[in-house]
Design a protein around this motif. Structure first.
Motif, PDB file in Angstrom:
ATOM      1  N   UNK A 158     -49.472 101.444  -6.626  1.00 21.12           N
ATOM      2  CA  UNK A 158     -50.800 101.078  -7.116  1.00 21.12           C
ATOM      3  C   UNK A 158     -51.289  99.863  -6.336  1.00 21.12           C
ATOM      4  N   UNK A 159     -52.454  99.986  -5.745  1.00 24.47           N
ATOM      5  CA  UNK A 159     -53.058  98.900  -4.969  1.00 24.47           C
ATOM      6  C   UNK A 159     -54.126  98.235  -5.826  1.00 24.47           C
ATOM      7  N   UNK A 160     -53.958  96.948  -6.048  1.00 23.27           N
ATOM      8  CA  UNK A 160     -54.840  96.195  -6.936  1.00 23.27           C
ATOM      9  C   UNK A 160     -55.740  95.299  -6.090  1.00 23.27           C
ATOM     10  N   UNK A 161     -57.025  95.392  -6.309  1.00 22.97           N
ATOM     11  CA  UNK A 161     -57.986  94.553  -5.593  1.00 22.97           C
ATOM     12  C   UNK A 161     -58.885  93.858  -6.604  1.00 22.97           C
ATOM     13  N   UNK A 162     -59.063  92.558  -6.415  1.00 17.85           N
ATOM     14  CA  UNK A 162     -59.962  91.786  -7.274  1.00 17.85           C
ATOM     15  C   UNK A 162     -61.062  91.186  -6.422  1.00 17.85           C
ATOM     16  N   UNK A 163     -62.306  91.439  -6.799  1.00 18.22           N
ATOM     17  CA  UNK A 163     -63.462  90.794  -6.197  1.00 18.22           C
ATOM     18  C   UNK A 163     -63.884  89.632  -7.085  1.00 18.22           C
ATOM     19  N   UNK A 164     -63.796  88.416  -6.553  1.00 18.86           N
ATOM     20  CA  UNK A 164     -64.205  87.225  -7.295  1.00 18.86           C
ATOM     21  C   UNK A 164     -65.703  87.010  -7.097  1.00 18.86           C
TER      22      UNK A 164
END
Length: 573
Positions: A158-164
Motif C-alpha cells: 500500500x502506497x500512502x501519499x499525503x498532500x499538505x
C-alpha cells in the motif's frame, strides 16, 4: 473522516503531514513499534525506497507509527505492507482526518494506492543487451482499482501519499488508518506529521526544469488497434480527452516542456503536428492547425514554459514526409544534412514557422531540439538555423560537443557525468539525462535498481548546479500488455515512466513509484534552493557533495540522510 468501503482496496497512497503538539517534536522520518497483530492479519510501515517482487515477504521490524515532517503545500509518501497466514477477501479501510486541535487536514488529502505488479527485468543491462531476458514481477504501478483480497503467499503493498494544504497552521497533526475485515478493525496504524512554518511553491513556480519527452500518438494507436473499438482521430476532441489525465499527471510532476513534432519523421514516420504540402507550382505550404491545437491544449493543462520542436534532425535524419498536391498522394523527401537541398527546404520552413510563432507570441518559448546528433551534423544544423535567424533557440540532448557548437545552444542536456556549464549563463538551461547506457542510477524496473535513484536525480542536479533532468520517454509504450515494460532490447522502464489502465478509451493513467519519487526529489531541490537562499542550508550543502556521478548505487542511504537534514533544518532553523 473518510471511509474506504470493503470493495475499495487498491494501491494505498497517503499524503500525510504531521505537526506539533509536543514541545520538542522530532523532525525526522521514523516509526515506532505498535501493538501486536490481531488474528491472522499483520502489517507494518515500510520505507518508500524498498522495492518488492511478487511473493517477497516483509522481513523488517514491525512498525505501527509513521512520523514525518512536511512543509506547507508539500507531498509525502510511505509504504504500508500487509500480510496474512490465511486468505482474506473482505478487507476495508478507514482513514481519519489529520488533526491538530481545531486544525484539520481532511482525510481526502490522504491518498491510498495499491502496488500493482509490472513485468520488469531481473538485471539491468546496457543498450539493446536484453536479448535473453529473465523477467520478474515488481510492484511499481500505483493503481486505484479496488483491492479487497490478500493471500498468504503475497503481501499487499500500500502506497500512502499525503498532500499538505498550503493554507494550514503549523503544528503536529495525528491520524489513524484502520484496516478491517468483516467491518471489524484488525490493525491500526498511526500517523504523526509535523507541519513546519515553511511553504513549498506551487508546482508551476518550481525552478527545476523537468523534461520527460511525450509520445502522444501511442495511446490512440493502441485504442485503434483493438478490434471493435471506435477509431480515434489524431487531434480530435476524443484524442485530447484521452490524453488529458496522462498529461495533467505529467504537469503535476513539474514538467516544463511540450514535445512537439514539426515534421513527419521527427520520431516515427506518419506522425507530425504540422502538415507539409508541396504545391503544384513547387512552392511549399505548412498547416499549423494541429500544432496550435496541441500546444494550446497542453498549455491549458499546465505544461507551458517551453515548446521543444522535433526536429531538423529526427530519428530518421534525412526523412521528411509531405503531401504532394500534384499527385494527391503522400510522398517523402530524403535530404542530407548540410546539403543545399537540406538548407533550402528548412530555410523555407523556418521562415514560415517563425512568422507563425511570432503571431502566436510563442517564438520566445520555442526551442528547436536535437537528439544525440553527431558533431559534424550538429554543426551543419546549427549553421542552417542561425543563418535563418540568430534568435532561434536550439536545444540538444548529447555530450562532448565542441565549445563552438555548445556556445550556440540555448539548452544543453548532457548525459550523466559529462556536464559542462562553461558557456551557459542565467539565460540558458543546463540539465542532464540518463539513457540506456547507465545501469545505476536509472529509471529501470529491476530488483537491482532502487527507486531512490529517481529521487537522487534532483539531488545530483542540485550538487552540480544543473537546472534539471531530462528523460527521453514518458509514455513510449510499444507492447499491448499495459503492465509489461520490457520494451525493445533495453532494460524494463527505459521506454516509459507511467502505465495505462488498458488499451481502450477511456483508459486512465497509473502513476508509478518511480515517477512519484522523481517528483519528491524535485521537491527536495526546491527546498534546498529556498533554504540555501535564506542561509539555512549549511549542513545540506555539505551533504550534497556526495551526489556525484558514481554515487547512484548508494541512492537510498544518501537521499534518506539528505531528506533528514532538510526536515531537521526546516523544523529548527
Amino acid at each position: 473522516m473518510k471511509r474506504y468501503p470493503k470493495y475499495f482496496i487498491a494501491p494505498f497512497i497517503f499524503f500525510l503531514h504531521i505537526a506539533c503538539k509536543n514541545a520538542d517534536p522530532k523532525p525526522i522520518d521514523s516509526t515506532e513499534p505498535g501493538s501486536e497483530a490481531k488474528e491472522s492479519l499483520n502489517g507494518s510501515f515500510e520505507s518508500k525506497f524498498n522495492r518488492y517482487t511478487r511473493g517477497e515477504a516483509f522481513t523488517g521490524k514491525e512498525l505501527k507509527t509513521w512520523t514525518d515532517t512536511a512543509w506547507k503545500n508539500d507531498r509525502i509518501h510511505k509504504q504500508l505492507i500487509l500480510w496474512t497466514d490465511k486468505n482474506i477477501d473482505d478487507l476495508s479501510y478507514e482513514v481519519e482526518n489529520l488533526k491538530n486541535g481545531n486544525n484539520v487536514i481532511s482525510a481526502s488529502n490522504i491518498k491510498l494506492r495499491f502496488g500493482q505488479y509490472v513485468i520488469g527485468d531481473q538485471v539491468p543491462t546496457g543498450c539493446g543487451e536484453q536479448t535473453n531476458r529473465a523477467s520478474v514481477e515488481i510492484a511499481d504501478a500505483l493503481s486505484l482499482t479496488p483491492v479487497n483480497k490478500i493471500n498468504q503467499y503475497d503481501p499487499l503493498k500500500i502506497w500512502i501519499t499525503i498532500d499538505v494544504p498550503e493554507a494550514i497552521a503549523e503544528g503536529k497533526y495525528t491520524s489513524k488508518i484502520h484496516v478491517k475485515t468483516g467491518g471489524t478493525t484488525q490493525q491500526t496504524f498511526n500517523i504523526d506529521v509535523l507541519v513546519v512554518n515553511r511553504t513549498l511553491p506551487k508546482v508551476a513556480d518550481w525552478k527545476f526544469h523537468l523534461d520527460l519527452w511525450q509520445f502522444p500518438f501511442q495511446l490512440m494507436k493502441f485504442n485503434n488497434a483493438q478490434p471493435g473499438n471506435s477509431r480515434i482521430e489524431p487531434f480530435s476532441d476524443t484524442y485530447f480527452k484521452q490524453l488529458e489525465p496522462f498529461y495533467k499527471l505529467l504537469a503535476d510532476a513539474g514538467q516544463k516542456s511540450i514535445t512537439a513534432y514539426i515534421k513527419d519523421g521527427a520520431f516515427l514516420k506518419g506522425e507530425t503536428m504540422i502538415k507539409w504540402t508541396k504545391n503544384t507550382d513547387n512552392t511549399w505550404s505548412y498547416n499549423y492547425d494541429n500544432f496550435d491545437k496541441y500546444v494550446e491544449t497542453l498549455m491549458s493543462w499546465g505544461i507551458n514554459k517551453q515548446i521543444n520542436c522535433f526536429s531538423l534532425a529526427g530519428w530518421d535524419m534525412n526523412y521528411i514526409g509531405y503531401f504532394d498536391a500534384a499527385t494527391g498522394n503522400s510522398a517523402n523527401l530524403n535530404v542530407e544534412i548540410g546539403s543545399v537541398a537540406y538548407k533550402t527546404i528548412w530555410n523555407d520552413f523556418l521562415n514560415d514557422f517563425k512568422t507563425h510563432l511570432r503571431a502566436k507570441a510563442w517564438f520566445g518559448k520555442t526551442v528547436l531540439y536535437l537528439d544525440e546528433i553527431r558533431e559534424e551534423n550538429l554543426a551543419a544544423v546549427i549553421n542552417t538555423i542561425k543563418e535563418n535567424d540568430p534568435n532561434w533557440k536550439i536545444g540538444l540532448a548529447g555530450s562532448h560537443v565542441s565549445s563552438t557548437n555548445e556556445s550556440a545552444l540555448y539548452e544543453y542536456s548532457t548525459i550523466l557525468g559529462t556536464h559542462s556549464n562553461t558557456n551557459f549563463g542565467a539565460d540558458k538551461t543546463a540539465t542532464f539525462y540518463t539513457s540506456c547506457t547507465q545501469l545505476i542510477p536509472n529509471n529501470y524496473v529491476t530488483p537491482q535498481n532502487n527507486p531512490a535513484e529517481m529521487t537522487w536525480m534532483a539531488w545530483y542536479a542540485s550538487n552540480n548546479e544543473l537546472d534539471g533532468y531530462l528523460r527521453w520517454a514518458y509514455d513510449y509504450w510499444t507492447l499491448s500488455n499495459p503492465m509489461n515494460i520490457t520494451d525493445g532490447g533495453n532494460t524494463a522502464g527505459d521506454f516509459s515512466l507511467i502505465y495505462r489502465s488498458g488499451n481502450t478509451y477511456p483508459n486512465q493513467p497509473l502513476s508509478s513509484i518511480r515517477l512519484e519519487l522523481l517528483r519528491e526529489g524535485i521537491q527536495d531541490f526546491e527546498k534546498i534552493r529556498i533554504l540555501n537562499n535564506s542561509g539555512a542550508a549549511t549542513s545540506i550543502i555539505q551533504h550534497l557533495k556526495y551526489f556525484n556521478s558514481s554515487s547512484g548505487a548508494n541512492a537510498s542511504k544518501l537521499v534518506n540522510t539528505g531528506q533528514s537534514l532538510i526536515k531537521k533544518t526546516s523544523a529548527f532553523p
